[in-house]
Design an enzyme around this catalytic site. Structure first.
Site, short mmCIF file in Angstrom:
data_model
loop_
_atom_site.label_atom_id
_atom_site.label_comp_id
_atom_site.label_asym_id
_atom_site.label_seq_id
_atom_site.Cartn_x
_atom_site.Cartn_y
_atom_site.Cartn_z
N ASP A 264 132.00 -33.01 60.64
CA ASP A 264 132.45 -32.79 59.60
C ASP A 264 133.11 -34.56 58.34
OD1 ASP A 264 135.10 -30.94 59.49
OD2 ASP A 264 135.46 -32.21 58.22
N ASP B 42 127.69 -35.30 55.97
CA ASP B 42 128.20 -34.45 54.42
C ASP B 42 126.98 -33.26 54.91
OD1 ASP B 42 128.13 -33.12 52.39
OD2 ASP B 42 128.71 -34.77 50.79
N VAL B 43 127.16 -32.30 54.82
CA VAL B 43 126.17 -31.14 55.42
C VAL B 43 125.27 -31.10 54.07
CG1 VAL B 43 127.25 -30.07 56.55
CG2 VAL B 43 127.33 -29.55 54.60
N SER C 14 130.43 -14.57 54.72
CA SER C 14 131.68 -13.78 54.49
C SER C 14 131.35 -12.69 53.30
CB SER C 14 131.81 -15.22 52.85
OG SER C 14 133.51 -14.06 52.20
N TYR D 181 130.91 -19.46 45.27
CA TYR D 181 131.16 -19.30 46.39
C TYR D 181 130.58 -18.20 46.64
CZ TYR D 181 133.98 -18.70 50.47
OH TYR D 181 134.37 -18.05 51.89
N LYS E 251 127.37 -17.50 49.60
CA LYS E 251 127.70 -16.43 50.46
C LYS E 251 126.52 -15.22 50.30
CE LYS E 251 130.74 -18.93 52.73
NZ LYS E 251 130.79 -19.69 53.61
P1 NDP Z 1 138.80 -25.00 56.25
O1 NDP Z 1 138.66 -25.73 54.81
O2 NDP Z 1 139.99 -24.85 56.79
O3 NDP Z 1 137.91 -26.25 56.59
C1 NDP Z 1 136.18 -26.34 56.20
C2 NDP Z 1 136.50 -27.63 57.04
O4 NDP Z 1 134.38 -28.15 56.75
C3 NDP Z 1 136.45 -28.67 57.04
O5 NDP Z 1 137.67 -29.62 58.14
C4 NDP Z 1 136.53 -29.42 56.22
O6 NDP Z 1 136.41 -31.16 55.67
C5 NDP Z 1 134.73 -28.90 56.14
N1 NDP Z 1 133.93 -29.75 54.76
C6 NDP Z 1 133.68 -29.34 54.06
N2 NDP Z 1 132.99 -30.04 53.28
C7 NDP Z 1 131.94 -30.25 53.97
C8 NDP Z 1 130.51 -30.86 53.95
N3 NDP Z 1 130.48 -30.90 52.41
N4 NDP Z 1 130.23 -31.54 55.18
C9 NDP Z 1 130.80 -31.17 56.28
N5 NDP Z 1 132.22 -30.71 56.15
C10 NDP Z 1 131.98 -30.63 55.41
O7 NDP Z 1 137.97 -23.67 56.15
P2 NDP Z 1 137.92 -22.03 56.56
O8 NDP Z 1 137.69 -22.77 58.16
O9 NDP Z 1 138.58 -21.46 56.25
O10 NDP Z 1 136.32 -21.61 56.92
C11 NDP Z 1 135.47 -21.90 56.92
C12 NDP Z 1 134.13 -21.70 57.16
O11 NDP Z 1 134.72 -20.16 56.78
C13 NDP Z 1 134.00 -22.00 55.65
O12 NDP Z 1 132.56 -22.00 55.31
C14 NDP Z 1 134.27 -20.66 54.44
O13 NDP Z 1 133.31 -20.38 53.32
C15 NDP Z 1 134.17 -19.24 55.84
N6 NDP Z 1 135.35 -18.52 55.63
C16 NDP Z 1 137.29 -18.20 55.61
C17 NDP Z 1 137.21 -17.68 55.17
C18 NDP Z 1 138.47 -17.55 55.24
O14 NDP Z 1 139.18 -16.56 55.16
N7 NDP Z 1 139.42 -18.36 55.89
C19 NDP Z 1 136.83 -16.10 55.19
C20 NDP Z 1 134.92 -16.07 54.92
C21 NDP Z 1 134.24 -17.43 55.26
P3 NDP Z 1 137.14 -31.38 54.64
O15 NDP Z 1 138.34 -31.33 55.56
O16 NDP Z 1 137.15 -33.09 55.09
O17 NDP Z 1 137.45 -30.82 53.01
#
Ligand code: NDP
Length: 262
Positions: A37, A62-63, A146, A159, A163
């Site tokens: 993360d 950072d991915v 998504s 976005y 996706k």
């Molecule tokens: P959150 O924003 O709650 O969590 C995302 C996590 O990813 C955070 O811990 C964030 O870190 C981390 N992150 C962001 N950028 C990077 C990076 N470059 N490298 C490593 N880690 C990173 O998101 P969700 O849990 O809601 O979403 C997770 C996945 O599910 C995503 O791919 C999202 O597109 C997908 N999704 C979510 C939906 C929803 O309704 N929630 C619906 C459809 C798909 P930090 O906190 O430091 O930013």
């Protein structure tokens, strides 16, 4: 679930939301999990809350950064051994209308959501292929897509495109890796209760609109996505590859004959 006990898994974006639930579920299934993360401190805190260092750790990554991805693979192998499961969950949104979206914002969303998943998938797949050639068990990759891979959101241009790209990345990688027995699938959530959905959660009208397009009339829980990821990563899904499984409370099957009022 069959085939997860003792496996080594990477979960990106595992410090929060859906990723955290996935890390928790894989741990509960007996896997050893490396949370990758941006927020290393949050990742460590979550890892400690879930289990001991023998089964779950966290590293900063950072991915979208190739060097971070290389370090992630090394850190995971050092901590737990060869990698069996990759969950490309990290994702960000970047809201702006199509006419207003800035190039830098487009680039960042694509870099994290799509290119990051590609770089990491390729690096882990190369490692998995070497293992298969050495006679070891094939691994599995699960990507986070998504419903917006299919729907068009004019306020989430990058976005939605990223996706849709994830679903195609899933298919092409699945075909390339099928001869090795390595499976690649994706999950496509609808609206899930995480920080990413904060704007909908806080705004009653936005929530009403979302519910009006959600036949099950509720927001999903992160655990309801984590269970599908665990299934796809496990041997229970041993003949399944190249698929995106949608978990959206019935939103995708909606059509123009279904009333949209909540
Ligand atoms: P959150 O924003 O709650 O969590 C995302 C996590 O990813 C955070 O811990 C964030 O870190 C981390 N992150 C962001 N950028 C990077 C990076 N470059 N490298 C490593 N880690 C990173 O998101 P969700 O849990 O809601 O979403 C997770 C996945 O599910 C995503 O791919 C999202 O597109 C997908 N999704 C979510 C939906 C929803 O309704 N929630 C619906 C459809 C798909 P930090 O906190 O430091 O930013």
């Amino acid at each position: 679930m069959r085939g997860l006990d003792g496996k080594v898994a990477i979960v990106t974006g595992g410090a929060r939301g859906i990723g955290r639930a996935i890390a928790e579920r894989l741990c509960a299934e007996g896997s050893k999990v490396m949370i990758a993360d941006l927020d290393a401190a949050a990742g460590q805190k979550v890892a400690r809350a879930i289990g001991s260092e023998d089964c779950i750790r966290a590293t900063e990554c950072d991915v979208a950064e190739k060097l971070d991805v290389r370090n992630l693979l090394a850190a995971t192998r050092d901590a737990f051994g060869p990698i069996d499961v990759l969950v490309n969950n990290a994702g960000i949104v970047g809201g702006a209308e199509f006419l207003d979206l800035k190039e830098d914002d487009f680039d960042r969303v694509m870099a994290v959501n799509l290119k990051g998943a590609f770089i990491l998938s390729q690096a882990v797949a190369r490692h998995m292929v070497e293992r298969v050639k050495a006679g070891e068990t094939p691994g599995a990759i699960v990507n986070m897509s998504s419903v917006n891979a299919v729907f068009a959101l004019p306020t989430q241009v990058a976005y939605s495109i990223s996706k849709a790209g994830i679903s195609q990345l899933t298919r092409v990688a699945a075909l390339s890796l099928a001869p090795y027995g390595i499976r690649v699938n994706a999950v496509g959530p609808g609206s899930i209760m995480t920080d990413m959905l904060a704007s909908v959660n806080k705004d009653a009208e936005a929530r009403r609109v979302v519910m009006s397009r959600t036949p099950m009339r509720r927001i999903g829980a992160p655990e309801e996505i984590a269970s599908i990821v665990a299934f796809l990563a496990s041997e229970e899904a041993s003949y399944m590859t190249g698929q995106t499984v949608f978990a959206d409370g019935g939103r995708l099957p909606l059509n123009y004959t279904v009333p949209t009022e909540a």
